[in-house]
Each structure stands twice: as C-alpha cells, then as structure tokens.
Design an enzyme around this catalytic site. Structure first.
Site, PDB file in Angstrom:
ATOM      1  N   CYS A 275       1.334  -5.649   8.945  1.00 52.97           N
ATOM      2  CA  CYS A 275       2.589  -6.356   8.730  1.00 52.97           C
ATOM      3  C   CYS A 275       3.525  -6.088   9.908  1.00 52.97           C
ATOM      4  O   CYS A 275       3.664  -4.964  10.370  1.00 52.97           O
ATOM      5  CB  CYS A 275       3.316  -5.983   7.455  1.00 52.97           C
ATOM      6  SG  CYS A 275       2.413  -6.404   5.980  1.00 52.97           S
TER       7      CYS A 275
ATOM      8  N   ARG B 195      -0.597  -7.309  14.105  1.00 55.86           N
ATOM      9  CA  ARG B 195      -0.421  -6.349  13.014  1.00 55.86           C
ATOM     10  C   ARG B 195      -0.843  -6.913  11.659  1.00 55.86           C
ATOM     11  O   ARG B 195      -0.930  -6.169  10.668  1.00 55.86           O
ATOM     12  CB  ARG B 195       1.045  -5.922  12.929  1.00 55.86           C
ATOM     13  CG  ARG B 195       1.564  -5.256  14.171  1.00 55.86           C
ATOM     14  CD  ARG B 195       3.021  -4.937  14.013  1.00 55.86           C
ATOM     15  NE  ARG B 195       3.246  -3.915  13.018  1.00 55.86           N
ATOM     16  CZ  ARG B 195       3.254  -2.616  13.261  1.00 55.86           C
ATOM     17  NH1 ARG B 195       3.046  -2.179  14.476  1.00 55.86           N
ATOM     18  NH2 ARG B 195       3.481  -1.749  12.300  1.00 55.86           N
TER      19      ARG B 195
ATOM     20  N   ASN C  22       7.479  -3.694   5.602  1.00 62.68           N
ATOM     21  CA  ASN C  22       6.167  -3.250   6.057  1.00 62.68           C
ATOM     22  C   ASN C  22       5.901  -1.894   5.397  1.00 62.68           C
ATOM     23  O   ASN C  22       6.711  -0.987   5.540  1.00 62.68           O
ATOM     24  CB  ASN C  22       6.183  -3.121   7.582  1.00 62.68           C
ATOM     25  CG  ASN C  22       4.987  -2.355   8.135  1.00 62.68           C
ATOM     26  OD1 ASN C  22       5.097  -1.680   9.141  1.00 62.68           O
ATOM     27  ND2 ASN C  22       3.857  -2.437   7.490  1.00 62.68           N
TER      28      ASN C  22
ATOM     29  N   LYS D  24     -17.821  -2.449  17.081  1.00 60.92           N
ATOM     30  CA  LYS D  24     -17.288  -3.597  17.847  1.00 60.92           C
ATOM     31  C   LYS D  24     -17.940  -4.890  17.370  1.00 60.92           C
ATOM     32  O   LYS D  24     -17.276  -5.905  17.199  1.00 60.92           O
ATOM     33  CB  LYS D  24     -17.535  -3.448  19.356  1.00 60.92           C
ATOM     34  CG  LYS D  24     -16.708  -2.440  20.101  1.00 60.92           C
ATOM     35  CD  LYS D  24     -15.277  -2.830  20.344  1.00 60.92           C
ATOM     36  CE  LYS D  24     -14.334  -2.438  19.265  1.00 60.92           C
ATOM     37  NZ  LYS D  24     -13.944  -1.124  18.977  1.00 60.92           N
TER      38      LYS D  24
ATOM     39  N   TRP E 264      -0.091  -8.657   6.348  1.00 63.95           N
ATOM     40  CA  TRP E 264      -1.461  -8.232   6.065  1.00 63.95           C
ATOM     41  C   TRP E 264      -1.422  -7.800   4.615  1.00 63.95           C
ATOM     42  O   TRP E 264      -0.807  -6.792   4.259  1.00 63.95           O
ATOM     43  CB  TRP E 264      -1.858  -7.074   6.967  1.00 63.95           C
ATOM     44  CG  TRP E 264      -3.293  -6.656   6.826  1.00 63.95           C
ATOM     45  CD1 TRP E 264      -4.368  -7.160   7.510  1.00 63.95           C
ATOM     46  CD2 TRP E 264      -3.815  -5.642   5.953  1.00 63.95           C
ATOM     47  NE1 TRP E 264      -5.517  -6.525   7.113  1.00 63.95           N
ATOM     48  CE2 TRP E 264      -5.218  -5.591   6.165  1.00 63.95           C
ATOM     49  CE3 TRP E 264      -3.250  -4.785   5.021  1.00 63.95           C
ATOM     50  CZ2 TRP E 264      -6.049  -4.711   5.477  1.00 63.95           C
ATOM     51  CZ3 TRP E 264      -4.079  -3.913   4.329  1.00 63.95           C
ATOM     52  CH2 TRP E 264      -5.457  -3.883   4.564  1.00 63.95           C
TER      53      TRP E 264
END
Ligand code: G6P
Length: 612
Positions: A2, A27, A99, A489, A73
């Site tokens: 967030c 974010r 957040n 990854k 998020w």
C-alpha cells in the site's frame, strides 16, 4: 504494501496525487483511489492499476488543492472499487488513507455499528475513519485531537493521512510501525509512504517517527506531536536522490534497468570501503562495534525473501572467512518461535526496503533480549535503519522492480566486506588471502559487465524453456542459495513453479520429478565440488531432463553434458554468487517477458511488505 500520497498547498492536488501514486505503485497495485477537497469531497476509486484510475480522474478533473491518494495491496477484503481507499465517514466529511493493518478491527467495527456508523467496505481501514468521526462529533474537537483519541483504541500498524471538510486546507498524518515521510515545500506540504513521489517537488523531508502525529497546514510551520500530545521538533533531512533514478532510463522495465545497473551498484557499495591497491577494507558503521561483533558467541542473520537468500550466503561467507558461528532465520520465524537470543549475540538484519514488518518485529524482539542489532539496508532513513544499533547502507539506489536484483548483489558485496572485516579483526583471515579477496572483489563489476554482454544468448535459452510448467535449480556450497534465488526469481515474475535444491539433495526427492519436460538449471561453477556436480548433471541427463548449466569460462566437461550453457568469468569461490546469479536474473526476466507477464508488477506481490 500500500502506498500513500497526500498534498496540501496552492496547486491542483489531483495531478500531484496521480503522479505520486504511479511512483508508489510498486508497493501494491490491486486498486487505487484519491479524494480531493473543494467545498465538498470528490472521491474516485477504482479496482486495477493507477493507470485505470487516471483515465477516470482525467475525465472528471476534480478541482481542489487538498487531497489524499492510495494504491492498495489487499489484506482485508477483496480488491474492488468499494474496498479501495480513501474511506469516508458516514456523514461524508472525513476521508482517510491507510497503510498497515488494524488488528482489533472486528471489535471496533461492532462497537461503531452499534453507535450508528454505516460501513460500506470489508476493510480494516474503514473503522479508523468512523472512529475518528465518533470522537470528533461526540466531543466537538478538532481533527488532530480526534485522531489522537481514536488511535488510543487502535491495535496494529498504520501510516494514516486524513482530511476533514470542516477544516479545509489541513491534513493530519500519523504513524505507528508503517512508514510516512513528510515533504516540505513553499507554502505546501506532501506526505507519502516513501520519498520517491516527493523528489520532484522538494528535497526537504521529515521522516515521521513512531507514535507521532503531524498537522500539515500551508502558511504554518509543520507541527508534530507525540501521541501523548507533547510537541516534537521536526528533524528536517535533505534527500540525496535524483529524479532520473526513478525513471526507466530507456529500458522497457525497471527490472532490466536494475539488472544492468549492477556493475555500478556493486562498485557504489564498495566505494570508500575497499582499496585493493592499498590493501584495506573499512565499514564505517561497523568500526565502533568490530570487536564486539568479532567476539560474538554467534551471529544471527535475519530477513525475508531475497534478503534471506543473501543472508544464507552471508552465513557461508562469515563462517568461511571469519570462523564465527552464524545462524540464518526467516524473520517471521525468528519472531514467533521463542528463540534463544543472548546479549552477546549479534543480530544482522538484511532488508532492501528497511520496512519489512516481519524483519522489524524480529529486530524488536532481539533488541528486547539485549543483542546488538546491525542493519544492512538500502533505503536511507527507513524504519530498520533507524531502530538498529549500527549498520551499513548498501547504496544500491532506488529499486523499483518488485523482484529484487541489484539490492541482492549489493547485499552480497556488503556481506563479503563484513566477513573480511570480521576475519581480520579476529585474526583468522590470513593476509595473503585477504589481499586476494580484495583484488577479486574489486574486479567483480567488470565481470558482471561481461555477463550482461551475453544477454542475447541467455534470451535465446529463455525461448527454449519459456513454456515449461516446472523448473529445478541446483547448486552446491556458495551456489546453493543462488539456486534458491534463481528459483524465486522465476516464480515471482513468470509464475512457473520452480524449486531450488542443494545439488546432492536431488536424489532424495526431486529426481522423481525429472523427465523430458523438466528444465534443470545447474550452477556448476564451484571448483571444490566440480566432480560431484558433473555426477549430478549426468544423473539429470540419464532421466532426459534438459540441462542449462552456468559454468566457468573455459569449462569443457559440464558444457559437453548440457543442452545449453552460460559461461561466467572465473572468480574466487566465496564471490561466485555475485556472478552466478546474474544469468539467472536475465533468464527469468526474458522468460517472463516472453510469457507476457507484468515483470515489474507481478500478480499478488508487493515490493515492500509492511504487514506481518
Ligand atoms: C518482498 C519483495 C522481495 C523482497 C522481500 C523482502 O517479498 O517482493 O523482493 O526480497 O519482500 O524485502 P526487504 O525489503 O526486507 O528486503
């Protein structure tokens, strides 16, 4: 996790908010929204990326010089228009962005519903705005006081910015365990989750401390108080960041730019800390604590994700070069498994963002046990950098791609220096080997450049395995954590299931998975275990697996056995991970691009995980 942005001043707020949200999008990016004040509150929220929100804002063009914005998020409640921030009080006067996580939101929600507050969303955040409004209307007190009273009843982590129609041109901000930076302009203020959206407006910032409330009112000085209402002197800091660092610089993705920056970021991390010609290394942050660290009964390295992988390599480096016992712990486990931490232990935290909630919680716990806390952090002024007793910045510059690349190699560089320092302080690292390590480390940036020049070949290999559904990464010794990082990854950005394994462990399970559809990426550069790796490759080939090997330049045996090979320059074994990870980063990047994935913003992930 967030991102928050807020503006109050004499300029139109919405373009500043949107621009800021774009900078903060790494974010969280499942929904976004803004609220702008102009005699009324215009609230615009949308599921999806900031770009989706922008289309609506461009059409509606909300007027007003005071506003707040948020990119989300999701924690509580699905990503949709209603759960997107800002959230408003039932009377529509107060709007708030948040957040963090409100842990006692269920209890508060029930109490507020009984008092007549109408909830629209499923979020934990919405309780905050109703609670503030409850105090404001019940006691007829200003926003700042209502906020402070409300926060006394709140359990959790938060960075909040709130505004109220009854107090035009004022923003009130507060934080506890989630970051918030205040930007000071000329007759204007900004607030944001980190400094990246502020840099184009001002270089003067104040990092709000835990349990502080700030009142931002143009024409008046920034007013900061503790939650207990004690005035605090703002500590104004000059930002050392340029706008170009936040742009893609001609690369199609931030991740690719960051992979290519590594020769420079590794060199930056060493600058002023190593001089191979004169034969010295130095870590300023460690200097006063060198003896204590070298004589610690053990070192505990902690972190999450890629930082944890760097920690594993740190263990190998420190035990190898300094002969100090090291344990590496996931921060989330260290915090909650009742560990034994003694005052003569040293806890080293690795974190790119310096804001990861689990790492912060673990450090808090270790601090209570009396251990010395050392931070290896990228983001200057971040929460972890502030709570540690000592530390070293890795100086990798802003990392924006969600999958960490340049921060990882900078962490490895720093850990190499740290291990060398500990080894010499303890007197166990012999001078000749110390000098050799210095020389080899100073040559790493050029060797990384050499690997980057092989990108076209790596891309071609990516094309051969891009449609796989699984992949196995194998490595021994220093290359085992690199195998874990290579697999992470690939998972993160291409959504291919991948596992990293110590090569010898393959025969205890993963070998059952190997068939002609399974690419096996083998890190085969270790000189000390070379013959054993040759056997592992033969075992994979006997089961028809496709072998992609990372080998040292000039290798013949493993190359001959492999379907595809990528050569990397030779270096001393402890420094191998700094090179062997680079082809794996490029391989994952190109596979993800070929699969049409959103490389910089992979689904469900966030760059900075500020919830436990
Ligand atoms: C998230 C990021 C990872 C990162 C991890 C730890 O999961 O997506 O790239 O490695 O957090 O973050 P930190 O900032 O503490 O290194």
């Amino acid at each position: 996790m967030c991102g928050i942005i807020a503006y109050v001043g004499d300029k139109k707020a919405s373009p500043i908010l949107l621009n800021g949200l774009q900078r903060l999008e790494y974010r969280g990016y499942d929904s976004a929204g803004i609220a702008v004040m102009n005699g009324k509150l215009d609230v615009i929220k949308k599921k999806g990326k900031v770009g989706d929100l922008k289309k609506i804002v461009d059409r509606l063009r909300p007027e007003g010089n005071t506003g707040i914005g948020h990119t989300r998020w999701a924690t509580h409640g699905a990503p949709n228009d209603i759960n997107a921030h800002p959230h408003c009080s039932s009377d529509g006067k107060i709007a708030l962005v948040h957040n963090g996580i409100i842990e006692n939101c269920d209890t508060l929600r029930e109490a507020l519903k009984n008092l007549g507050h109408r909830f629209k969303s499923e979020t934990d955040t919405e309780v905050l705005v109703h609670l503030i409004n409850e105090y404001k209307t019940r006691y007829k007190i200003p926003l700042e006081k209502s906020l402070r009273m409300a926060l006394k009843r709140v359990v959790g982590a938060y960075a909040i910015v709130v505004m109220d129609l009854d107090e035009p041109n004022v923003l009130v901000a507060a934080r506890k365990a989630s970051p918030l930076v205040i930007g000071l302009g000329k007759k204007e203020f900004f607030a944001a989750s980190d400094a990246t959206p502020l840099i184009e407006h001002t270089k003067e910032v104040v990092y709000l401390q835990d349990e502080e409330v700030a009142v931002l009112q143009p024409g008046k000085p920034l007013a900061i108080k503790s939650f207990q209402n004690k005035p605090q002197k703002p500590d104004i800091v000059e930002l050392d960041m340029e706008i170009e660092e936040l742009e893609k610089g001609g690369f199609p993705h931030f991740m690719l730019k960051e992979i290519h920056q590594q020769p420079d970021t590794i060199a930056d991390c060493m600058r002023g800390r190593l001089n191979a010609e004169e034969g010295w290394t130095r870590l300023g942050g460690m200097e006063p604590f060198k003896e204590r660290m070298a004589n610690a009964s053990r070192l505990i390295i902690t972190g999450c994700g890629t930082s944890w992988h760097a920690g594993l390599i740190g263990e190998y480096l420190i035990e190898d070069l300094a002969r100090i016992p090291v344990e590496v712990e996931y921060a989330s486990e260290l915090r909650y498994r009742n560990p034994i931490i003694k005052p003569n232990d040293v806890v080293i935290a690795l974190s790119q963002s310096g804001e990861t909630a689990d790492t912060l919680a673990a450090l808090q716990h270790a601090k209570e046990k009396g251990a010395l806390i050392y931070g290896i952090v990228n983001v200057v002024g971040s929460s972890i950098a502030r709570i540690t007793d000592a530390g070293s910045y890795i100086h990798a510059g802003p990392e924006i791609g969600v999958a960490s690349t340049k921060a990882f190699t900078a962490q490895l560089t720093l850990l190499s220096l740290l291990a060398m320092q500990l080894g010499t302080t303890k007197g166990v690292l012999h001078n000749e080997y110390y000098l050799r390590l210095m020389k080899e480390l100073s040559e790493i940036p050029n060797k990384v450049r050499n690997i980057l020049a092989k990108e076209a070949g790596i891309k071609e290999i990516a094309g051969h395995i891009k449609d796989s559904t699984n992949a196995l990464y194998l490595g021994r010794g220093y290359n085992f954590p690199v195998a874990l990082e290579g697999a992470l990854k690939l998972k993160e950005i291409s959504y291919i299931h991948a596992e990293g394994y110590p090569a010898a462990e393959m025969k205890h399970g993963p070998i059952a998975l190997i068939d002609e559809n399974m690419p096996v990426i083998v890190l085969a550069t270790n000189l000390s275990a070379y013959d054993k790796i040759v056997s592992n490759v033969q075992e994979v080939k006997a089961r028809k697996g496709t072998v992609i090997s990372i080998v040292t330049e000039g290798d013949k045996k493993i190359k001959a056995l492999s379907d595809y090979s990528i050569e990397i320059p030779k270096t001393i074994e402890p420094l191998t991970p700094l090179l062997s990870v680079v082809p794996l980063q490029l391989l994952s990047y190109h596979i993800a691009v070929m699969r049409g994935c959103d490389v910089d913003q992979p689904r469900n992930l966030a760059k900075s995980v500020t919830v436990e």
